[in-house]
Design an enzyme around this catalytic site. Structure first.
Site, PDB file in Angstrom:
ATOM      1  N   GLU A 167      27.185  62.640  32.043  1.00 41.23           N
ATOM      2  CA  GLU A 167      26.266  62.949  30.956  1.00 41.23           C
ATOM      3  C   GLU A 167      26.165  64.431  30.632  1.00 41.23           C
ATOM      4  O   GLU A 167      25.904  64.805  29.488  1.00 41.23           O
ATOM      5  CB  GLU A 167      24.862  62.400  31.286  1.00 41.23           C
ATOM      6  N   SER A 211     -16.871  10.882  44.625  1.00 43.19           N
ATOM      7  CA  SER A 211     -17.484  10.767  45.953  1.00 43.19           C
ATOM      8  C   SER A 211     -17.235  11.974  46.844  1.00 43.19           C
ATOM      9  O   SER A 211     -17.866  12.089  47.903  1.00 43.19           O
ATOM     10  CB  SER A 211     -16.966   9.500  46.649  1.00 43.19           C
TER      11      SER A 211
END
Length: 891
Positions: free
Chosen positions: A98, A496
């Protein structure tokens, strides 16, 4: 001749003078132009003196209780890493390709620009760029990505300013942490984890060069999408590194021969506990606000247990598969036996249904075996063809994750796809008709699909340990299809399974396990409740009424002690849902959430003590500051001690430093380069702000070491008496040993278990909530539209098997644990078995019995011989077994 010659110097002088003036004018004009251009484009641009304080968007990370990352959220996948932790060869790979002259230029590389211009002219196209790393930093951090002359000018100005304000190292730090590296990843650390599954600290030259090749054209050189292109680009970069002397010949040769391994793409958020991860994500976003959440950088350490979470998902899947199979809803819809029949089915596919996102029935055309248990199926529908890898859902696959290399658990595979491998309920063969979901359609008539089991029922599981930690949460069958978290968000009637709270209220009212109740028909206004089996048993003891879940006996009990009392009593258990004080409350007539039921039952397992459920241990922000801490006082004290010990060691190192410098310890100042502010504070025995708590990275490592005990987040609160909770536990153990939960009785060989089934009218909801001494778990099964599960799909049939499969794994960690009998409880042998009684209750009941027999309501002593012994002085161990049994029979 001489005269003629004299004219030329004058002419040349005149021309030179004109040229000089023109040159000066040109220089002034160009300078003025550049000055005006600079000022024009520099207006409004930041001076960049504080660019190092720029806050990039980071991912928010979610961790399990063992320090393993299980969730990652953010607009950009980015994880910062300090420059000094990045290997030199990684940095060199980016510089080589780069910006070779990065350490020489001042933001603009004019030689590089000229070289790129010449190269582009030769090639007739843009093959090289002249942007420096500094310019790329300005482009990525500050400017828009548009390609215009004005933007390039601004880029150059900002690059110059950055170079004036930042060191080269600071610029590299910004660049390497912000560069886009395809696949939604930003920065080398996130990219390295994404492609290689390891930190950039640990990648080699070959792997680094491949990453360095991506920024030029991220989509073209994405190693996941176009690995061939990425490898080709990598080789170019390795050659540049060798030619520019970044690496030697041996390194170059080894790097070119190294085989790159790119991990298959997988979403970590789905692998362990997607419903829990999403719950925590929402919690974080609500806590910090949308803006700060998007900015990211938070680390959330949760209570979730990876293996228990996976076990819960497998248990839930199996339970739903079994339920659907009972009602003939199978994964394989049809089986075609001839090639002609298969081709005809494919040709008759409704083309209107072939749309991305649709579910469609397809024909399996071939099945091939791959490595281990993995197979690959080819399917066709209309003109499209697709493939998927799969394993068949069974215990062998569930517990052999290493065969598929699942790294997050050594014990279980995820039930959702991992590495593109799906778990399906049945093995496939050519001619099978199955359902798939269309994920994508391509021009070459290929299709991306996922197999789809179209379940009708849903389920949810929540499990909490004795310290309140939510160790498992599953909110539904398939998170991909429905993100609604039924474990936390759904309000359903508990049936229940709510009865233990009614019976607990009765126990606190003075009832005992051998109190006689009446299981007989009752009508309340226009309500005529019934028992599950349609029968009634008349007079039964309380123990049998609960263990066999007798509705009529329970309703009469509630009416006896009062609906208002029961509702108020039950609210002690921290229900946020509204509990209506109606007779139907006896049968769970008020909607509640699964987590609320589990929280309530955990009070019984914890000896009457409530511990607030905890999802999160600790949250750190992007600056490593703790913004929420639920680790509890026990751990905080331990943590402070650890930090003090660490500081003591650091001080010893400082003492050695002072000796080397030939000065007294107290002469060292903060300005010494070996001593920072933090160390100086330690040296002076002063408290430093960060000394009290571990940093996020340290906390992760501590969790990974294991054996960390976190006490309750808040002070535990006693809600009911210890003896009441033990008596209820004994009753709920009877449910499993003698009653509706008998299917789970074999678990007692591992650890004692207690629990209660729950079934609502018309079988719309099936429950089982239960516990061992160390963990409480609730399971619900039902349909989102509240329609019936089907006849006989009770809690014991639909929910209990899921609970058993999960608890088998959960309680195996604490083999031999026992429920402790409180000192205030005495175990008595009776015709109904060994029954626990509260000591005070037994005394009170004997006196009540004497009052009834003698017809004297004033009796307050035990009248056996002299009638002079005061009740308060009477000790229970003085009763003979005969007296106790005689009383119980009369009672």
């Amino acid at each position: 001749m001489p005269g003629k010659n004299n004219k030329h110097p004058k002419k040349r002088y005149l021309l030179l003078k004109v040229f000089s003036v023109l040159l000066l004018f040109a220089i002034i004009s160009i300078s003025a132009f550049l000055f005006l251009t600079y000022n024009y484009y520099a207006k409004g641009l930041p001076d960049l003196k504080d660019i190092t304080s720029y806050k990039p968007t980071l991912v928010n990370e979610i961790y399990a209780s063992d320090g393993t990352m299980i969730g990652r959220f953010g607009l950009e996948k980015r994880k910062l890493i300090d420059l000094n932790k990045i290997p030199k060869h990684v940095i060199d790979s980016f510089i080589a390709v780069e910006d070779k002259r990065f350490f020489e230029h001042s933001g603009l590389d004019f030689k590089g620009i000229l070289r790129a211009f010449i190269e582009n002219m030769k090639k007739g196209e843009v093959v090289a760029g002249g942007s420096t790393i500094t310019q790329q930093v300005t482009k990525n951090l500050i400017l828009s990505p548009e390609r215009t002359l004005s933007r390039k000018i601004k880029e150059a100005i900002l690059a110059h300013r950055i170079e004036k304000n930042l060191s080269k190292e600071e610029i590299l730090y910004l660049y390497l942490n912000h560069i886009y590296l395809a696949d939604g990843t930003y920065g080398i650390e996130a990219a390295s984890m994404n492609y290689y599954g390891k930190s950039s600290k640990n990648i080699n030259i070959s792997e680094a060069a491949l990453l360095a090749g991506i920024p030029k054209r991220p989509e073209r050189y994405s190693p996941r999408k176009h690995l061939d292109n990425a490898i080709e680009r990598q080789k170019v970069i390795l050659k540049i590194m060798y030619e520019e002397n970044f690496i030697n010949e041996d390194q170059y040769k080894a790097a070119t021969e190294y085989t790159i391994n790119i991990l298959p793409k997988s979403d970590i958020n789905y692998q362990v506990s997607p419903y829990f991860v999403e719950h925590v994500r929402k919690y974080l976003e609500n806590m910090v606000g949308e803006e700060q959440y998007k900015l990211g950088g938070y680390k959330v350490f949760t209570t979730i247990d990876i293996d228990l979470s996976l076990s819960a998902q497998w248990a839930l899947r199996k339970g739903i598969y079994d339920y659907e199979s009972r009602w003939n809803n199978n994964f394989i819809k049809r089986k075609l036996s001839t090639k002609e029949g298969i081709n005809k089915y494919i040709a008759n596919t409704d083309i209107n249904k072939i749309k991305i996102g649709n579910k469609i029935n397809v024909a399996v055309t071939s099945v091939k075996g791959l490595d281990g248990p993995v197979k690959i199926a080819t399917i066709k529908f209309g003109k499209y063809k697709g493939q998927f890898k799969y394993v068949v859902f069974n215990d062998n696959v569930k517990t052999t994750p290493q065969s598929i290399d699942f790294k997050l658990s050594k014990k279980f595979l995820p039930v959702d796809s991992y590495k593109g491998i799906y778990v399906i309920p049945d093995n496939l063969a050519p001619g099978n008709i199955i359902s798939v979901k269309i994920l994508n359609l391509f021009e070459n008539n290929n299709a991306s699909i996922r197999p789809q089991f179209q379940n009708n029922a849903q389920a949810g599981i929540v499990s909490i340990d004795s310290n309140g930690n939510v160790v498992a949460m599953v909110g539904g069958f398939d998170f991909h299809e429905s993100q609604f978290n039924r474990a936390y968000q759904a309000y359903r009637q508990p049936g229940s399974s709510f009865k233990p709270l009614v019976y607990s209220a009765a126990i606190d009212k003075g009832y005992t396990q051998t109190t006689v109740l009446f299981d007989m028909p009752i009508t309340i206004d226009d309500w005529e409740p019934r028992n599950y089996d349609g029968t009634y048993k008349g007079a039964i003891v309380l123990r049998d009424a609960l263990s066999n879940s007798r509705n009529l006996a329970t309703i009469r009990l509630l009416l006896d002690i009062g609906p208002e009392y029961v509702a108020n009593y039950s609210n002690r258990f921290k229900f946020k849902s509204t509990l209506n004080p109606y007779p139907s409350l006896a049968l769970g007539g008020s909607d509640v959430r699964i987590i609320e039921m589990v929280q309530a039952f955990s009070v019984f397992s914890n000896g009457g003590i409530w511990v607030e459920p905890r999802f999160v241990y600790r949250i750190y922000d992007r600056n490593n500051q703790i913004i929420e801490d639920n680790t509890g006082q026990y751990f905080e004290d331990k943590e402070k001690k650890m930090k003090r010990q660490r500081n003591l060691k650091r001080k010893q190192l400082l003492e050695e430093l002072s000796k080397k410098k030939g000065r007294a310890l107290t002469d060292l100042k903060t300005k010494d380069e070996e001593l920072n502010e933090k160390e100086f504070a330690i040296l002076k025995n002063e408290d430093y702000e960060e000394n009290e708590f571990l940093a996020a990275e340290e906390f992760v490592e501590l969790l990974k070491k294991g054996n960390i005990e976190f006490g309750p987040a808040n002070t535990p609160e006693r809600l009911i008496n210890n003896d009441t909770s033990y008596i209820i536990t004994d009753l709920l153990r009877a449910v499993i040993n003698e009653g509706t939960g008998r299917r789970a009785s074999h678990l007692n060989s591992i650890a004692p278990v207690a629990g209660k089934t729950g079934t609502t009218n018309d079988f719309t909801d099936a429950w089982f909530v239960g516990y061992s001494p160390d963990i409480t778990t609730g399971v619900w099964v039902g349909k989102d539209n509240h329609s019936s599960l089907g006849k006989k799909e009770s809690g014991s049939r639909a929910a209990l098997p899921i609970w058993i499969d999960f608890m088998k794994e959960a309680i195996s960690r604490n083999k031999g644990s026992r429920f402790k009998v409180p000192d205030s409880v005495k175990l008595v042998d009776t015709p109904y078995g060994t029954i626990p009684y509260r000591v005070a209750s037994l005394r009170d009941n004997i006196i009540k019995s004497l009052r009834d027999e003698l017809g004297d309501p004033k009796i307050d002593v035990i009248n056996t011989d002299t009638k002079t012994r005061d009740l308060s002085k009477y000790k229970m161990d003085e009763f003979s077994d005969e007296e106790e049994i005689d009383f119980l029979l009369r009672r």
